[in-house]
Design a protein around this motif. Structure first.
Motif, PDB file in Angstrom:
ATOM      1  N   GLN A 238      33.968  34.356  45.584  1.00  0.00           N
ATOM      2  CA  GLN A 238      33.233  34.660  44.345  1.00  0.00           C
ATOM      3  C   GLN A 238      34.126  34.469  43.124  1.00  0.00           C
ATOM      4  O   GLN A 238      33.647  34.089  42.050  1.00  0.00           O
ATOM      5  CB  GLN A 238      32.707  36.089  44.389  1.00  0.00           C
ATOM      6  N   LEU A 239      35.412  34.722  43.292  1.00  0.00           N
ATOM      7  CA  LEU A 239      36.373  34.487  42.206  1.00  0.00           C
ATOM      8  C   LEU A 239      36.704  33.003  42.043  1.00  0.00           C
ATOM      9  O   LEU A 239      37.402  32.628  41.097  1.00  0.00           O
ATOM     10  CB  LEU A 239      37.678  35.240  42.478  1.00  0.00           C
ATOM     11  N   LYS A 240      36.176  32.195  42.993  1.00  0.00           N
ATOM     12  CA  LYS A 240      36.526  30.766  43.034  1.00  0.00           C
ATOM     13  C   LYS A 240      38.045  30.588  43.161  1.00  0.00           C
ATOM     14  O   LYS A 240      38.639  29.703  42.547  1.00  0.00           O
ATOM     15  CB  LYS A 240      35.999  30.030  41.799  1.00  0.00           C
ATOM     16  N   GLY A 241      38.644  31.474  43.969  1.00  0.00           N
ATOM     17  CA  GLY A 241      40.092  31.462  44.131  1.00  0.00           C
ATOM     18  C   GLY A 241      40.523  30.962  45.500  1.00  0.00           C
ATOM     19  O   GLY A 241      39.692  30.641  46.362  1.00  0.00           O
ATOM     20  N   ASN A 242      41.819  30.931  45.693  1.00  0.00           N
ATOM     21  CA  ASN A 242      42.422  30.543  46.976  1.00  0.00           C
ATOM     22  C   ASN A 242      43.235  31.714  47.517  1.00  0.00           C
ATOM     23  O   ASN A 242      43.831  32.473  46.755  1.00  0.00           O
ATOM     24  CB  ASN A 242      43.336  29.329  46.798  1.00  0.00           C
ATOM     25  N   ILE A 243      43.260  31.830  48.846  1.00  0.00           N
ATOM     26  CA  ILE A 243      44.007  32.923  49.461  1.00  0.00           C
ATOM     27  C   ILE A 243      44.983  32.361  50.495  1.00  0.00           C
ATOM     28  O   ILE A 243      44.608  31.538  51.330  1.00  0.00           O
ATOM     29  CB  ILE A 243      43.048  33.956  50.108  1.00  0.00           C
ATOM     30  N   ASP A 244      46.236  32.782  50.391  1.00  0.00           N
ATOM     31  CA  ASP A 244      47.275  32.408  51.354  1.00  0.00           C
ATOM     32  C   ASP A 244      47.644  33.645  52.159  1.00  0.00           C
ATOM     33  O   ASP A 244      47.867  34.726  51.588  1.00  0.00           O
ATOM     34  CB  ASP A 244      48.512  31.861  50.639  1.00  0.00           C
ATOM     35  N   ILE A 255      46.522  35.791  46.431  1.00  0.00           N
ATOM     36  CA  ILE A 255      45.251  35.242  45.941  1.00  0.00           C
ATOM     37  C   ILE A 255      45.463  34.711  44.531  1.00  0.00           C
ATOM     38  O   ILE A 255      45.923  35.427  43.640  1.00  0.00           O
ATOM     39  CB  ILE A 255      44.154  36.336  45.937  1.00  0.00           C
ATOM     40  N   THR A 256      45.120  33.459  44.337  1.00  0.00           N
ATOM     41  CA  THR A 256      45.225  32.824  43.027  1.00  0.00           C
ATOM     42  C   THR A 256      43.824  32.474  42.543  1.00  0.00           C
ATOM     43  O   THR A 256      43.024  31.895  43.293  1.00  0.00           O
ATOM     44  CB  THR A 256      46.090  31.550  43.104  1.00  0.00           C
ATOM     45  N   PHE A 257      43.529  32.835  41.300  1.00  0.00           N
ATOM     46  CA  PHE A 257      42.171  32.584  40.786  1.00  0.00           C
ATOM     47  C   PHE A 257      42.224  32.385  39.266  1.00  0.00           C
ATOM     48  O   PHE A 257      43.183  32.781  38.586  1.00  0.00           O
ATOM     49  CB  PHE A 257      41.238  33.743  41.131  1.00  0.00           C
ATOM     50  N   SER A 258      41.156  31.803  38.771  1.00  0.00           N
ATOM     51  CA  SER A 258      41.016  31.576  37.322  1.00  0.00           C
ATOM     52  C   SER A 258      39.788  32.325  36.820  1.00  0.00           C
ATOM     53  O   SER A 258      38.781  32.443  37.520  1.00  0.00           O
ATOM     54  CB  SER A 258      40.872  30.083  37.028  1.00  0.00           C
ATOM     55  N   THR A 259      39.885  32.850  35.606  1.00  0.00           N
ATOM     56  CA  THR A 259      38.744  33.547  34.999  1.00  0.00           C
ATOM     57  C   THR A 259      38.029  32.660  33.984  1.00  0.00           C
ATOM     58  O   THR A 259      37.148  33.128  33.266  1.00  0.00           O
ATOM     59  CB  THR A 259      39.218  34.829  34.285  1.00  0.00           C
TER      60      THR A 259
END
Length: 262
Positions: A238-244, A255-259
């Motif tokens: 939902q955050l349109k992020g990536n998780i390692d 978790i890296t994400f953009s707002t």
């Protein structure tokens, strides 16, 4: 002689006409200037009135939004209290644990609305303060003291937009709860680490790790059926992020994400 007199009269007449023409032009100019000034005053008064009306509408909207956040928080607190009461009538430890987990998720959302109710900025919250309060609530919920398990934080003073704050709050709740429940099975001393920082404008990284027992060596994060971890993956999407995910000497989730598009 008669011609001279007549010429003088004509000259005087022409002079008079010029004087009257100049006077009329001057009066016209004065009227034009006065009209312009009057129009400016009217426009200024209208703008001031409109500005005051806009300010009043914005203040009214702010009060209404604060009231909405306050009511949502209260409603979530009521649901949390009902779950707590329900747990008191149960003898099944697993059922009690499920209700506690649901209660913590609700509390994490209620805390967001409480922060927004108290904040001057209704679009963003101070996420560093929120994380500290969320951690305190979780420690209280799991009845842990800081002497056995240490929670270390490295959180920048960031104001996060509401949608991202709610999603991140739920992710933090799930991962911290997971560490508190499973990383230290014998309640031995350990450390849980939380880092939240900005990489650049509108781009953030959330890292949560512990130095506990970790998952089994054959654990596959992508195919897990754990409800908590499924929620983490869904919330990250939902955050349109990536998780390692790392499972060495404990666990680490980054978790890296953009707002930008939230």
């Amino acid at each position: 002689m008669l011609t001279t007199v007549r010429d003088n009269e004509e000259n005087e007449f022409l002079k008079q006409l010029l004087i009257e023409a100049n006077t009329s032009t001057h009066q016209t100019n004065l009227l034009t200037i006065f009209g312009s000034m009057l129009a400016s005053v009217i426009v200024s008064l209208a703008c001031k009135q409109s500005e005051e009306q806009i300010k009043a509408l914005l203040q009214e909207k702010e009060v209404l939004l604060k009231e909405i956040h306050h009511r949502v928080k209260n409603n979530l607190q009521i649901i949390s209290s009902l779950l707590s009461l329900e747990a008191q009538y149960l003898n099944d430890n697993r059922a009690i644990e499920v209700l506690k987990e649901s209660q913590n998720r609700i509390q994490s959302m209620a805390l967001i609305h409480d922060k927004l109710y108290q904040s001057k900025d209704l679009a963003r919250i101070n996420f560093a303060e929120y994380i500290q309060d969320l951690i305190t609530n979780l420690l209280h919920s799991y009845k842990l003291n800081s002497t056995a398990i240490t929670l270390k934080t490295k959180v920048e003073d960031i104001f996060l937009v509401n949608d991202a704050a709610i999603l991140c709050g739920l992710i933090i709740n799930e991962l911290i709860s997971n560490s508190l429940k499973h990383a230290f099975p014998q309640r031995e001393s350990g450390e849980i680490y939380i880092e939240f920082c900005s990489l650049k404008a509108n781009l953030f990284t959330l890292t949560i790790s512990d130095n506990g027992v970790g998952f089994a060596k054959d654990f596959d994060f992508q195919t897990t059926e754990s409800l908590g971890l499924l929620l983490v993956k869904g919330l990250t999407n939902q955050l349109k992020g990536n998780i390692d995910f790392s499972n060495n000497n404990g666990v680490e989730f980054k978790i890296t994400f953009s707002t930008e598009n939230l």
